[in-house]
Design a protein around this motif. Structure first.
Motif, PDB file in Angstrom:
ATOM      1  N   LEU A   1      -7.555   6.040   2.278  1.00 51.03           N
ATOM      2  CA  LEU A   1      -7.056   6.062   0.899  1.00 51.03           C
ATOM      3  C   LEU A   1      -5.716   6.777   0.807  1.00 51.03           C
ATOM      4  O   LEU A   1      -4.841   6.365   0.026  1.00 51.03           O
ATOM      5  CB  LEU A   1      -8.085   6.732  -0.017  1.00 51.03           C
ATOM      6  N   SER A   2      -5.555   7.847   1.578  1.00 48.48           N
ATOM      7  CA  SER A   2      -4.274   8.566   1.563  1.00 48.48           C
ATOM      8  C   SER A   2      -3.152   7.643   2.028  1.00 48.48           C
ATOM      9  O   SER A   2      -2.074   7.587   1.412  1.00 48.48           O
ATOM     10  CB  SER A   2      -4.349   9.797   2.473  1.00 48.48           C
TER      11      SER A   2
ATOM     12  N   PHE B   1      -3.188   4.425   1.915  1.00 46.64           N
ATOM     13  CA  PHE B   1      -3.054   3.369   0.909  1.00 46.64           C
ATOM     14  C   PHE B   1      -2.153   3.820  -0.234  1.00 46.64           C
ATOM     15  O   PHE B   1      -1.243   3.090  -0.654  1.00 46.64           O
ATOM     16  CB  PHE B   1      -4.441   2.989   0.383  1.00 46.64           C
ATOM     17  N   PHE B   2      -2.381   5.038  -0.748  1.00 48.55           N
ATOM     18  CA  PHE B   2      -1.568   5.524  -1.871  1.00 48.55           C
ATOM     19  C   PHE B   2      -0.135   5.803  -1.438  1.00 48.55           C
ATOM     20  O   PHE B   2       0.806   5.624  -2.239  1.00 48.55           O
ATOM     21  CB  PHE B   2      -2.209   6.783  -2.465  1.00 48.55           C
TER      22      PHE B   2
ATOM     23  N   ARG C   1       1.528   4.053   0.829  1.00 46.05           N
ATOM     24  CA  ARG C   1       2.168   2.734   0.868  1.00 46.05           C
ATOM     25  C   ARG C   1       2.379   2.182  -0.536  1.00 46.05           C
ATOM     26  O   ARG C   1       3.385   1.506  -0.796  1.00 46.05           O
ATOM     27  CB  ARG C   1       1.319   1.766   1.692  1.00 46.05           C
ATOM     28  N   TRP C   2       1.462   2.461  -1.420  1.00 43.85           N
ATOM     29  CA  TRP C   2       1.620   2.009  -2.812  1.00 43.85           C
ATOM     30  C   TRP C   2       2.839   2.685  -3.439  1.00 43.85           C
ATOM     31  O   TRP C   2       3.649   2.039  -4.110  1.00 43.85           O
ATOM     32  CB  TRP C   2       0.342   2.334  -3.580  1.00 43.85           C
ATOM     33  N   GLY C   3       2.971   3.987  -3.208  1.00 46.19           N
ATOM     34  CA  GLY C   3       4.139   4.701  -3.739  1.00 46.19           C
ATOM     35  C   GLY C   3       5.441   4.171  -3.165  1.00 46.19           C
ATOM     36  O   GLY C   3       6.437   4.010  -3.887  1.00 46.19           O
TER      37      GLY C   3
ATOM     38  N   TYR D   1       1.776  -2.310 -10.520  1.00 43.29           N
ATOM     39  CA  TYR D   1       0.331  -2.378 -10.347  1.00 43.29           C
ATOM     40  C   TYR D   1      -0.102  -3.603  -9.538  1.00 43.29           C
ATOM     41  O   TYR D   1      -1.295  -3.867  -9.399  1.00 43.29           O
ATOM     42  CB  TYR D   1      -0.364  -2.392 -11.717  1.00 43.29           C
TER      43      TYR D   1
ATOM     44  N   TYR E   1       0.333  -4.019  -6.284  1.00 43.95           N
ATOM     45  CA  TYR E   1      -0.017  -3.661  -4.909  1.00 43.95           C
ATOM     46  C   TYR E   1      -1.525  -3.623  -4.662  1.00 43.95           C
ATOM     47  O   TYR E   1      -2.000  -4.233  -3.693  1.00 43.95           O
ATOM     48  CB  TYR E   1       0.624  -2.315  -4.547  1.00 43.95           C
ATOM     49  N   PRO E   2      -2.328  -2.919  -5.469  1.00 43.79           N
ATOM     50  CA  PRO E   2      -3.771  -2.872  -5.179  1.00 43.79           C
ATOM     51  C   PRO E   2      -4.457  -4.229  -5.304  1.00 43.79           C
ATOM     52  O   PRO E   2      -5.479  -4.466  -4.654  1.00 43.79           O
ATOM     53  CB  PRO E   2      -4.311  -1.877  -6.213  1.00 43.79           C
TER      54      PRO E   2
ATOM     55  N   VAL F   1      -8.822  -1.640  -0.655  1.00 43.09           N
ATOM     56  CA  VAL F   1      -9.587  -0.881  -1.648  1.00 43.09           C
ATOM     57  C   VAL F   1     -11.077  -1.131  -1.476  1.00 43.09           C
ATOM     58  O   VAL F   1     -11.886  -0.184  -1.428  1.00 43.09           O
ATOM     59  CB  VAL F   1      -9.146  -1.271  -3.080  1.00 43.09           C
TER      60      VAL F   1
END
Length: 335
Positions: A80-81, A83-84, A86-88, A100, A102-103, A110
């Motif tokens: 998850l770390s 993932f976030f 890469r999202w940022g 929004y 990306y997820p 996810v």
């Protein structure tokens, strides 16, 4: 054997992300192996076997099995770390039109983090996505591995068998409809073939001319001699003509003159026909033949006057396509 292209890795502008990909790939493989092993350990038979043969190992691992969710949560926290992060980065680099997106696009990342037994195995999708990304950037070459060749061979064989059966079924249905005189035949004749009559006439005219030039012109003399011999032989077999030689004085002369004249006429006619076919003047003749085969939308056509020849032609073309579809290309690759 999977090899890493170090030159592409060093020259890449995403070196940090590729390093993260390799780290995450390693963690995912360890985590999936851990999940598979713990699922196997859940069987009482396995636990009893370990108690009997490896009691120390069983005693050490059993507390881990009872707290499996806690240990799996450690992996999930890392996933998850990442993932976030890469999202940022995707938001900052404006990789997608909306922040929004990306997820939703990376939904497997996810869903795979949900600590439910059946969903944990979706983490394999993340492994596939990482491997695909590394292959896309030519950091690794998946196609050089034996596993890829094995899987790809049977995948292509399955898809070829499936598509061939579907295509053959569809083509058989088209043939059946054409034989019954469905609107499909009228559509092919009126909307596809008729507007292209000039193109078909020109193409057939060109092909006939080329065939006549290649087959006739080099053998013109031999063909003329052959025709004259055949005509001469046929005239000699003619009873009525053979009686002319019994005429007083001029009988034999008349008979020979007629034989020569008829042979020359036939040879000249055939020669002229072939020369016409070998020239561009054959277009009008070919066009008349094409027009006779392909009727216009406004031209009346009774049941007795249906273009059976064209129907047969279309069916034979479809049969040829079906024959080609039945060829199993994947079998040619078998040793």
């Amino acid at each position: 054997m999977l090899k890493i292209n170090r030159e592409n890795l060093k020259s890449s502008h995403q070196l940090i992300w590729f390093i993260i990909d390799f780290l995450m790939l390693g963690l995912l493989i360890i985590n999936l192996a851990f999940i598979i092993w713990d699922s196997t350990y859940s069987f009482v038979v396995i636990q009893n076997a370990l108690k009997e043969h490896l009691p120390a190992f069983q005693a050490a691992y059993h507390p881990i099995h009872e707290n499996f969710i806690l240990y799996d949560a450690m992996f999930v926290a890392v996933f998850l770390s990442e993932f976030f992060v890469r999202w940022g980065y995707a938001i900052r680099a404006k990789v997608y039109d909306r922040w929004y997106f990306y997820p939703f696009i990376h939904w497997y990342d996810v869903v795979g983090c949900i600590p439910v037994g059946s969903l944990r195995f979706l983490r394999i999708l993340r492994v596939i996505s990482i491997v695909y990304r590394l292959h896309q950037y030519k950091i690794i070459d998946v196609t050089s591995t034996g596993i890829y060749r094995f899987v790809n061979f049977y995948y292509e064989a399955f898809m070829e068998e499936l598509s061939d059966r579907i295509v053959a079924k569809v083509l058989s249905g088209i043939q059946h409809e054409i034989k019954l005189g469905s609107p499909l035949f009228e559509h092919i004749q009126n909307d596809i073939l008729y507007p292209r009559r000039d193109m078909l006439s020109g193409w057939i005219s060109k092909r006939v001319a080329e065939a006549a030039q290649e087959g006739y012109v080099p053998n013109r003399g031999a063909l003329r001699s052959y025709l004259e011999d055949r005509v001469d032989h046929a005239l000699k077999q003619n009873v009525e003509l053979s009686r002319l030689k019994y005429l007083p004085v001029v009988g034999s002369t008349i008979k020979e003159t007629l034989e020569d004249a008829v042979g020359d006429i036939v040879a000249n006619v055939i020669q002229q026909i072939l020369e016409d076919l070998a020239s561009s003047s054959n277009h009008a003749f070919i066009e008349d033949i094409v027009n006779a085969f392909i009727r216009g939308p406004g031209e009346p056509e009774t049941n007795e006057d249906r273009n059976e020849a064209l129907i047969a032609l279309i069916i034979e073309v479809i049969d040829a396509i079906k024959g080609q579809v039945r060829v199993k290309r994947w079998r040619e690759q078998l040793p």
